[in-house]
Scaffold this motif. Structure first.
Motif: not given
Lengths: 315, 236
Positions: A112-129
């Motif tokens: 799933g796409f969620s683990q594509a994000i959580s298991r990424s080796s790159k730093v991830t940032i969510a910008q939420i509004h």
């Protein structure tokens, strides 16, 4: 691998999920671009996120990935009434194989796409509004390494009102992020957190006025991206390993799958029928007429002393 | 290293704890022995770690030699009998008294202790970029997961007020009042029955291990190897 979705929704996905890499700064941006639907994610949109995360993974110019949304909201979650190619759409909530494919394979499972994000080796940032609801809350915001939110963002498990609270309550990950009481509150009441409240609880790292949000997130991203790639890869590897030993890397939300198969009461089935006809917002409006139904889009004011019913008054 | 015992409280006092940050194995062993001896002492319920100056001024952390990562380095800094696990799984309550700069291994000591009293000028650096033995699970349990992630990735210093809000420390006071406040808190814990303290700490071990603290310490050698690789790649 089979790709699900209609011919039209698959073709539209590249325009609904935009991708941009600033090779000077090392910051990539994934932009949800379906503003008329509060950026609700279709199955092909989620598949595109999986593909883009894989692309970023091997792109040595990318150090940090920002998730953001165009329009009034970051993202309202997964598309509810989507025809994505299921064989019997009117029965999908009762068919385990289809439910597993939809809930796990396409959303929070290993594919799933969620683990594509959580298991990424790159730093991830969510910008939420605006709204950050349902899948956007626990499958993007809670999976990103750093969350930057507008002060007045509405973040939470708004879907709990009609899908059940399991995804928000029975998650080791969310309990570790928010603490157990707050995790239960977000699930059992479906009431959203503001950006400021989410910062106080620990989900959000930094808040900003909505007008300044983009520059604030960009500033954090560029500061992180000034580090050598190998240092960031090392730090991410540390996080992933530690999350493995803490059991927070695996989304313990099998309850969410169960939620898809709950035998709903007749009036709750009306919700789905209405949602199919007029959308989720219209269904929530109609649902407010039911006794005791709460609108998860509205933050409930704290009860005042005068408004509180005492035991004596009740008796 | 001065060690005193009075009214059930053992105090370990050093100039500062920065030798740990620069990988001083002799210092780590001496401190570890002091912690274990006080833990074993029938007349100690609380152990206080105190520095005469800033708690742990910054010191560059040398990479451990590749050939000793899984042997000496692990034994001295990450293993079950090394300093940080001896503190985390001590039989007695451990209190850190932190003033001024708390860099590198200083933050590991804070994470490995039960209670922390900080001076208002205390600043806690992230230990994760340079110290593979730093236990991320302890950080996530202490300040919650996302705050720990941001601390690790942004590699920034948490000031005393933030540390108080995050739950990294128990109290923040003026530097002049630090030792008195720390000893008052230690005295409160020392009012508990000795067996009650020890039994609680034994039970706490199970809770921490169920949460992955022990397994995270076990990963330290692998983190150390990864750090070497990342530095090698960076320096090319």
């Amino acid at each position: 691998m089979t790709r699900y979705g209609t011919k039209e929704s698959i073709a539209a996905a590249p325009q609904l999920v935009l991708y941009e890499v600033d090779r000077r700064t090392g910051v990539a941006t994934i932009t949800l671009n379906r503003p008329e639907k509060h950026n609700a994610m279709s199955v092909p949109m989620r598949d595109r996120i999986v593909d883009l995360m894989a692309e970023a993974e091997t792109d040595t110019d990318v150090k940090v990935i920002i998730f953001r949304g165009n329009g009034r909201s970051f993202c309202s979650g997964n598309e509810i009434n989507e025809e994505w190619g299921q064989r019997r759409p009117h029965e999908r909530r009762r068919t385990l194989n289809v439910g597993y494919r939809y809930g796990a394979d396409m959303a929070w499972g290993r594919l799933g796409f969620s683990q594509a994000i959580s298991r990424s080796s790159k730093v991830t940032i969510a910008q939420i509004h605006g709204y950050c609801a349902a899948a956007a809350y626990f499958m993007i915001a809670c999976k990103c390494d750093v969350v930057v939110a507008s002060d007045d963002a509405k973040i939470g498990a708004l879907e709990a009102r009609f899908l059940g609270p399991a995804g928000a309550v029975a998650s080791v990950h969310i309990n570790r992020i928010l603490g157990t009481k707050a995790a239960r509150r977000t699930g059992f009441t479906a009431m959203p957190m503001s950006g400021i409240e989410a910062k106080d609880l620990g989900l959000v790292h930094q808040t900003a006025a909505v007008a300044d949000l983009g520059s604030a997130a960009q500033s954090v991203a560029e500061e992180i991206a000034r580090n050598p790639l190998q240092k960031l890869l090392y730090l991410k590897a540390r996080i992933k390993a530690a999350e493995g030993v803490m059991d927070t890397s695996v989304p313990s939300i099998t309850g969410l799958l169960v939620s898809h198969f709950l035998q709903t009461a007749p009036d709750e089935l009306d919700f789905w029928k209405t949602a199919k006809e007029v959308g989720v917002g219209g269904a929530l409006d109609a649902d407010k007429k039911r006794q005791g139904a709460a609108d998860p889009r509205v933050t409930q004011p704290a009860p005042t002393a005068s408004a509180t019913t005492t035991a004596t008054e009740r008796s | 290293m001065d060690i005193t015992i009075k009214n059930w409280v053992g105090v370990i006092e050093v100039d500062d704890f920065s030798p740990l940050s620069r990988g001083d194995a002799a210092f780590a062993t001496e401190l570890r022995n002091a912690v274990v001896d006080l833990s074993d002492d029938d007349f100690v319920k609380v152990i206080v770690l105190r520095a005469r100056g800033d708690f742990a001024p910054f010191q560059p952390a040398p990479d451990p030699g590749a050939s000793v990562i899984f042997t000496e380095w692990s034994r001295n800094f990450a293993g079950a009998a090394a300093l940080y696990q001896s503190m985390t799984f001590s039989k007695k309550v451990i209190l850190t008294e932190v003033a001024g700069e708390c860099a590198g291994a200083g933050s590991l000591l804070v994470l490995s202790s039960d209670l922390t009293v900080a001076a208002s000028d205390a600043r806690f650096a992230s230990p994760f970029a340079d110290h593979p033995e730093a236990n991320f699970v302890l950080a996530a349990l202490t300040i919650r997961l996302n705050r720990a992630k941001a601390w690790l990735i942004r590699d920034y210093g948490i000031d005393a007020a933030q540390a108080d809000a995050f739950g990294l420390v128990n109290r923040v006071v003026d530097r002049d009042d630090l030792s008195t406040t720390a000893l008052d808190m230690a005295a409160s814990a020392a009012l508990m029955p000795l067996d009650g303290v020890v039994m609680t700490k034994m039970l706490q071990q199970a809770v921490l291990d169920a949460s992955g603290v022990g397994r995270e310490f076990d990963m330290a050698s692998f983190y150390s190897a990864g750090l070497l690789v990342s530095h090698g790649e960076t320096n090319e």
